[in-house]
Design a protein around this motif. Structure first.
Motif, PDB file in Angstrom:
ATOM      1  N   VAL A   1       0.923  -1.231  -0.003  1.00  0.00           N
ATOM      2  CA  VAL A   1      -0.028   0.018  -0.091  1.00  0.00           C
ATOM      3  C   VAL A   1       0.862   1.170   0.078  1.00  0.00           C
ATOM      4  CG1 VAL A   1      -1.829   1.305   1.227  1.00  0.00           C
ATOM      5  CG2 VAL A   1      -1.837  -1.183   1.134  1.00  0.00           C
ATOM      6  N   GLU A   2       0.501   2.185  -1.004  1.00  0.00           N
ATOM      7  CA  GLU A   2       1.373   3.318  -0.960  1.00  0.00           C
ATOM      8  C   GLU A   2       0.910   4.486   0.237  1.00  0.00           C
ATOM      9  OE1 GLU A   2       2.015   7.074  -3.947  1.00  0.00           O
ATOM     10  OE2 GLU A   2       1.411   5.401  -4.654  1.00  0.00           O
ATOM     11  N   THR A   3       1.799   4.853   0.998  1.00  0.00           N
ATOM     12  CA  THR A   3       1.235   6.026   1.960  1.00  0.00           C
ATOM     13  C   THR A   3       2.071   7.155   1.732  1.00  0.00           C
ATOM     14  OG1 THR A   3       3.039   4.858   3.497  1.00  0.00           O
ATOM     15  CG2 THR A   3       1.017   4.021   3.560  1.00  0.00           C
ATOM     16  N   ARG A   4       1.247   8.176   2.240  1.00  0.00           N
ATOM     17  CA  ARG A   4       1.934   9.501   2.142  1.00  0.00           C
ATOM     18  C   ARG A   4       2.958   9.600   3.203  1.00  0.00           C
ATOM     19  NH1 ARG A   4       1.239  11.192  -2.842  1.00  0.00           N
ATOM     20  NH2 ARG A   4      -1.027  11.246  -3.383  1.00  0.00           N
ATOM     21  N   ALA A   5       3.981  10.515   3.108  1.00  0.00           N
ATOM     22  CA  ALA A   5       5.048  10.761   3.942  1.00  0.00           C
ATOM     23  C   ALA A   5       4.490  11.488   5.399  1.00  0.00           C
ATOM     24  CB  ALA A   5       6.134  11.976   3.374  1.00  0.00           C
ATOM     25  N   SER A   6       4.749  11.202   6.351  1.00  0.00           N
ATOM     26  CA  SER A   6       4.207  11.599   7.598  1.00  0.00           C
ATOM     27  C   SER A   6       4.473  13.016   7.774  1.00  0.00           C
ATOM     28  CB  SER A   6       4.977  10.929   8.647  1.00  0.00           C
ATOM     29  OG  SER A   6       4.940   9.811   8.845  1.00  0.00           O
TER      30      SER A   6
ATOM     31  N   ALA B   1     -10.268  -3.446  10.752  1.00  0.00           N
ATOM     32  CA  ALA B   1      -9.796  -4.446   9.880  1.00  0.00           C
ATOM     33  C   ALA B   1      -9.656  -3.367   8.721  1.00  0.00           C
ATOM     34  CB  ALA B   1     -10.771  -5.470   9.330  1.00  0.00           C
ATOM     35  N   SER B   2      -8.722  -3.969   7.852  1.00  0.00           N
ATOM     36  CA  SER B   2      -8.590  -3.167   6.481  1.00  0.00           C
ATOM     37  C   SER B   2      -7.929  -4.099   5.527  1.00  0.00           C
ATOM     38  CB  SER B   2      -7.448  -1.894   6.931  1.00  0.00           C
ATOM     39  OG  SER B   2      -6.164  -2.286   7.314  1.00  0.00           O
ATOM     40  N   HIS B   3      -8.064  -3.548   4.381  1.00  0.00           N
ATOM     41  CA  HIS B   3      -7.668  -4.232   3.055  1.00  0.00           C
ATOM     42  C   HIS B   3      -7.174  -3.532   2.097  1.00  0.00           C
ATOM     43  CE1 HIS B   3      -7.489  -7.659   0.315  1.00  0.00           C
ATOM     44  NE2 HIS B   3      -8.134  -6.991  -0.635  1.00  0.00           N
ATOM     45  N   ALA B   4      -6.085  -3.755   1.341  1.00  0.00           N
ATOM     46  CA  ALA B   4      -5.618  -3.244   0.229  1.00  0.00           C
ATOM     47  C   ALA B   4      -6.036  -3.872  -1.174  1.00  0.00           C
ATOM     48  CB  ALA B   4      -4.168  -2.733   0.498  1.00  0.00           C
ATOM     49  N   PHE B   5      -6.878  -3.365  -2.003  1.00  0.00           N
ATOM     50  CA  PHE B   5      -7.254  -3.864  -3.316  1.00  0.00           C
ATOM     51  C   PHE B   5      -5.750  -3.666  -4.229  1.00  0.00           C
ATOM     52  CE2 PHE B   5     -11.160  -3.226  -1.352  1.00  0.00           C
ATOM     53  CZ  PHE B   5     -11.840  -4.421  -1.574  1.00  0.00           C
ATOM     54  N   SER B   6      -5.070  -2.841  -4.036  1.00  0.00           N
ATOM     55  CA  SER B   6      -3.997  -2.473  -4.827  1.00  0.00           C
ATOM     56  C   SER B   6      -3.038  -1.388  -4.059  1.00  0.00           C
ATOM     57  CB  SER B   6      -4.315  -1.705  -6.252  1.00  0.00           C
ATOM     58  OG  SER B   6      -4.763  -0.601  -6.248  1.00  0.00           O
ATOM     59  N   ASN B   7      -2.071  -0.913  -4.641  1.00  0.00           N
ATOM     60  CA  ASN B   7      -1.246   0.064  -3.947  1.00  0.00           C
ATOM     61  C   ASN B   7      -1.735   1.363  -3.759  1.00  0.00           C
ATOM     62  OD1 ASN B   7      -0.980   0.430  -6.909  1.00  0.00           O
ATOM     63  ND2 ASN B   7       1.077   1.505  -6.769  1.00  0.00           N
ATOM     64  N   VAL B   8      -2.860   1.747  -4.374  1.00  0.00           N
ATOM     65  CA  VAL B   8      -3.392   2.982  -4.186  1.00  0.00           C
ATOM     66  C   VAL B   8      -4.817   2.890  -3.915  1.00  0.00           C
ATOM     67  CG1 VAL B   8      -2.018   4.030  -6.053  1.00  0.00           C
ATOM     68  CG2 VAL B   8      -4.111   2.938  -6.692  1.00  0.00           C
ATOM     69  N   ARG B   9      -5.474   1.542  -3.545  1.00  0.00           N
ATOM     70  CA  ARG B   9      -6.920   1.747  -3.118  1.00  0.00           C
ATOM     71  C   ARG B   9      -6.899   0.686  -1.959  1.00  0.00           C
ATOM     72  NH1 ARG B   9      -9.894  -1.096  -6.707  1.00  0.00           N
ATOM     73  NH2 ARG B   9     -11.886  -0.336  -5.750  1.00  0.00           N
ATOM     74  N   HIS B  10      -7.597   1.164  -0.924  1.00  0.00           N
ATOM     75  CA  HIS B  10      -7.927   0.309   0.154  1.00  0.00           C
ATOM     76  C   HIS B  10      -8.931   0.767   1.114  1.00  0.00           C
ATOM     77  CE1 HIS B  10      -5.674   3.288   2.957  1.00  0.00           C
ATOM     78  NE2 HIS B  10      -4.884   3.437   1.862  1.00  0.00           N
ATOM     79  N   VAL B  11      -9.632  -0.181   1.965  1.00  0.00           N
ATOM     80  CA  VAL B  11     -10.860   0.053   2.808  1.00  0.00           C
ATOM     81  C   VAL B  11     -10.527  -0.371   3.825  1.00  0.00           C
ATOM     82  CG1 VAL B  11     -12.344  -0.142   0.689  1.00  0.00           C
ATOM     83  CG2 VAL B  11     -11.962  -2.026   2.101  1.00  0.00           C
TER      84      VAL B  11
ATOM     85  N   LYS C   1     -10.242   4.814   0.738  1.00  0.00           N
ATOM     86  CA  LYS C   1      -9.124   5.671   0.075  1.00  0.00           C
ATOM     87  C   LYS C   1      -8.714   5.243  -1.329  1.00  0.00           C
ATOM     88  CE  LYS C   1      -7.296   6.661   4.610  1.00  0.00           C
ATOM     89  NZ  LYS C   1      -6.135   6.877   5.479  1.00  0.00           N
ATOM     90  N   GLN C   2      -8.669   6.149  -2.323  1.00  0.00           N
ATOM     91  CA  GLN C   2      -8.054   5.871  -3.446  1.00  0.00           C
ATOM     92  C   GLN C   2      -6.969   7.269  -3.532  1.00  0.00           C
ATOM     93  OE1 GLN C   2     -11.903   7.123  -3.649  1.00  0.00           O
ATOM     94  NE2 GLN C   2     -11.944   4.973  -2.833  1.00  0.00           N
ATOM     95  N   LEU C   3      -5.675   6.503  -3.667  1.00  0.00           N
ATOM     96  CA  LEU C   3      -4.766   7.591  -3.830  1.00  0.00           C
ATOM     97  C   LEU C   3      -4.203   7.584  -5.234  1.00  0.00           C
ATOM     98  CD1 LEU C   3      -2.096   5.994  -1.155  1.00  0.00           C
ATOM     99  CD2 LEU C   3      -4.076   7.717  -0.902  1.00  0.00           C
ATOM    100  N   ASN C   4      -3.892   8.964  -5.692  1.00  0.00           N
ATOM    101  CA  ASN C   4      -3.579   9.056  -6.901  1.00  0.00           C
ATOM    102  C   ASN C   4      -4.400   8.824  -8.031  1.00  0.00           C
ATOM    103  OD1 ASN C   4      -0.679   9.804  -6.065  1.00  0.00           O
ATOM    104  ND2 ASN C   4      -0.003   7.538  -6.319  1.00  0.00           N
TER     105      ASN C   4
ATOM    106  N   SER D   1      -1.119  15.875  -7.529  1.00  0.00           N
ATOM    107  CA  SER D   1      -1.785  14.600  -7.428  1.00  0.00           C
ATOM    108  C   SER D   1      -2.959  14.721  -6.649  1.00  0.00           C
ATOM    109  CB  SER D   1      -0.864  13.579  -6.599  1.00  0.00           C
ATOM    110  OG  SER D   1       0.414  13.217  -7.306  1.00  0.00           O
ATOM    111  N   LEU D   2      -3.955  13.702  -7.030  1.00  0.00           N
ATOM    112  CA  LEU D   2      -5.277  13.772  -6.074  1.00  0.00           C
ATOM    113  C   LEU D   2      -5.711  12.577  -5.494  1.00  0.00           C
ATOM    114  CD1 LEU D   2      -8.359  15.099  -5.824  1.00  0.00           C
ATOM    115  CD2 LEU D   2      -9.073  14.268  -7.748  1.00  0.00           C
TER     116      LEU D   2
END
Length: 641
Positions: A28-33, A220-230, A270-273, A281-282
């Motif tokens: 999962v891609e995360t933003r810098a702190s 609980a959480s799950h990442a469908f890809s590197n930019v989408r998770h719930v 969340k949907q990144l990028n 980036s949005l």
């Protein structure tokens, strides 16, 4: 019918948890702190061991500008105040989900168990607007833990102490490369009765001060890809306790009981990028939450006469938030803009059974939009700005336009000058409008609170020393306080315009390798703007000095060991608008010992009010306990997958 619909949403928020531990090829891609608030006066408090130390209140009150108003010891109501505020003027949230306060003096931290919470972010003054909060003078955001690498872990702990206090906690977590789940639970009980000394020097016994509490949380959480998770979560806390009442009228409350229940279900995505190019980036984030609050009060021998008094209050709310975050791609001059829209519906039902039977049903809706911008044109200058628009309908509804602005100057590494200003607003809560208990009553004619808050300060952060000094001022119109109208009854009232101003100071200093020193102090003058009389319940000064000695370097084979001690106190406090009733100044001492002989075992001991002062009272003149001691043990295990 309404309740069934809300229950359905609460269940949906818990069963829509994605399949756990699916295989994956991406992380999962995360933003810098980033700082909690780039220009605001904020702090983060570690609460990982707070349950085993008794509760989280002592840790929070160590922070400058923060006061905890306790009403009778462990398991009894306690409220947080920031910079001369009232408890209602501080918004409290869990992972940025605001907690509704349909009844009580404010968000009750004393009876609310929070398993799974590991820290708290404190936003003072205008900084709270960055969290989208509706707090007038500050925000307290409890945070849970997110795992960033595969593994597993579990823990079990036990607590025992004064006034026949017992507690247990347990939890487990499992994290894969795409998914994670965690569960934690806590239970605590105390007989709670203790000896105290009244204002005339007479000894008495505090009675009907017991409590039983249970809390649990599942996330609980799950990442469908590197930019989408719930993610999804469900949380519950319930308390059954005695309601001791005013010290001079204890016999009339000897059998009074209170039952509180709190439930929270959340679902977020969340949907990144969503958009990403050379300019910006949005990211998008959507969240839903459902909350339940229930309160029941029963006194078989009502103080006001008429035999049995029983009140039942039920509150349901549901809400949703859509947030869009736009980031610049220019690392030399970065900027960020957050756009959010929030909707909320609240419903309240209350019923009183006594000499006169009455019932009440109310609801209201809220829509809020906000824009928060952060811009750093150079490495030594930062700006933040925000605009919030509130539209609400129903009881206590109000519409408002609320701007905010902040700036930070960084002339050299480790030194910052910050300043912030904001317009804030708080609507009356349902119980402030309609509550009708024996000793606390609402007022349907209340006006919303409005404030102009600002601060300016300096911060230094080096390897061995961190310090800060901040001047603040809050100008509030139509401040709402629960004030005495008789010797045994308080009622919600708007008071004349108030002005709270003062200084916050803090110092964390590593004197030598094993010794840490901490000092914090807050001087606050909270007064009526026209007469300069002190606002009720606000001490002019509160502070703490403490030290910690790390012992592990002298104990062979020890994983971690420390000894800490501190001295805390506050000045005299008015209890009414005339200054005729006062709570005296006091100072107390606390100490603690923590020892971890290895990586899986932790032993702790903590003592509060070591001077055994039994003449201390809270802001409503309820007596506080004397010396209390807590001891605990915890076993923790974890590993990698």
């Amino acid at each position: 019918m309404k309740r069934s619909a809300h229950i359905g949403l609460l269940v949906a928020a818990t069963v829509l948890v994605p399949k756990f531990l699916a295989a994956q090829e991406h992380r999962v891609e995360t933003r810098a702190s980033a700082p909690i608030h780039p220009t605001g006066v904020t702090s983060k408090v570690d609460l990982r061991d707070s349950f085993l130390d008794g509760d989280s209140q002592e840790e929070l009150e160590r922070e400058s500008g923060v006061e905890i108003r306790s009403h009778g010891g462990l398991g009894q109501p306690a409220y947080v105040l920031v910079r001369g505020s009232s408890p209602r003027q501080v918004a409290v949230s869990i992972d940025s989900v605001p907690l509704d306060v349909p009844f009580g003096v404010g968000t009750d931290l004393g009876t609310l168990l929070l398993p799974g919470v590991v820290s708290a972010d404190i936003y003072r003054g205008a900084a709270g607007i960055s969290a989208g909060a509706t707090g007038l003078n500050g925000t307290l955001d409890f945070r849970t833990q997110t795992r960033h690498s595969p593994g597993w872990g579990s823990h079990v702990g036990a607590l025992g102490g004064s006034n026949q206090t017992m507690g247990l906690q347990a939890g487990a977590w499992l994290a894969g490369t795409k998914s994670q789940v965690s569960f934690s639970a806590q239970t605590r009980a105390s007989e709670g009765d203790y000896d105290f000394v009244d204002a005339q020097g007479q000894e008495h016994r505090r009675i009907n001060n017991d409590h039983r509490a249970l809390g649990a949380a599942l996330t609980a959480s799950h990442a469908f890809s590197n930019v989408r998770h719930v993610g999804a979560s469900i949380r519950f806390s319930g308390t059954e306790r005695g309601s001791a009442g005013p010290a001079e009228f204890q016999e009339s409350f000897s059998d009074a009981r209170v039952e509180d229940a709190f439930g929270l279900g959340t679902l977020n995505a969340k949907q990144l990028n969503v958009i990403k190019n050379t300019y910006f980036s949005l990211d998008l984030e959507e969240s839903l939450d459902v909350q339940l609050r229930q309160n029941r009060y029963l006194n078989p021998d009502a103080f006001s006469g008429g035999g049995i008094l029983q009140t039942d209050s039920d509150f349901w709310s549901s809400g949703g938030t859509l947030n869009a975050a736009v980031y610049s791609s220019d690392l030399e001059s970065p900027w960020k803009v957050d756009l959010s829209v929030r909707f909320r519906h609240e419903s309240y039902q209350g019923e009183e059974s006594g000499e006169i039977r009455s019932s009440l049903e109310r609801s209201r809706s809220l829509a809020e939009t906000s824009t928060l911008a952060h811009y750093m044109p150079t490495h030594w200058l930062e700006f933040t700005g925000a605009i919030r628009a509130n539209i609400s309908q129903g009881d206590g509804g109000v519409s408002a336009f609320l701007p905010a602005f902040g700036a930070a100057l960084i002339p050299t590494e480790g030194f910052r000058l910050v300043g912030n200003v904001a317009r804030t607003l708080r609507r009356p809560d349902f119980d402030e409008l309609f509550l009708n208990l024996e000793s606390i009553r609402g007022n349907p004619d209340l006006e919303p609170e409005r404030a102009l808050v600002w601060d300016i300060g300096a911060e230094v952060a080096f390897e061995t020393i961190q310090a800060g000094l901040t001047f603040f001022q809050n100008n509030t119109e139509d401040m709402i306080l629960f004030l005495p109208i008789t010797s045994a009854v308080t009622e919600a009232q708007n008071i004349d315009p108030t002005r709270a101003y003062g200084l916050e100071a803090r110092l964390d200093w590593t004197l030598a390798k094993p010794v840490d020193l901490e000092l914090s102090g807050t001087w606050t003058r909270a007064e009526l703007a026209e007469t300069s009389d002190q606002v009720p319940h606000q001490p002019d000064f509160s502070g703490r000095v403490g030290a910690r000695l790390r012992l592990d370097q002298w104990i062979p084979g020890t994983q971690k060991a420390s000894l800490n001690a501190g001295l805390s106190g506050r000045s005299e406090t008015n209890l009414d608008t005339f200054g005729s009733i006062k709570a005296p100044a006091f100072a107390t001492m606390d100490a603690g010992l923590a020892w971890s002989p290895n990586a899986w075992l932790s032993l702790r001991a903590r003592g509060l009010n070591l001077f055994d002062r039994r003449d201390l009272t809270d802001s409503l003149q309820a007596p506080l306990p004397g010396r209390t001691i807590f001891v605990s043990a915890q076993i923790s295990t974890e590993g990698a997958l």
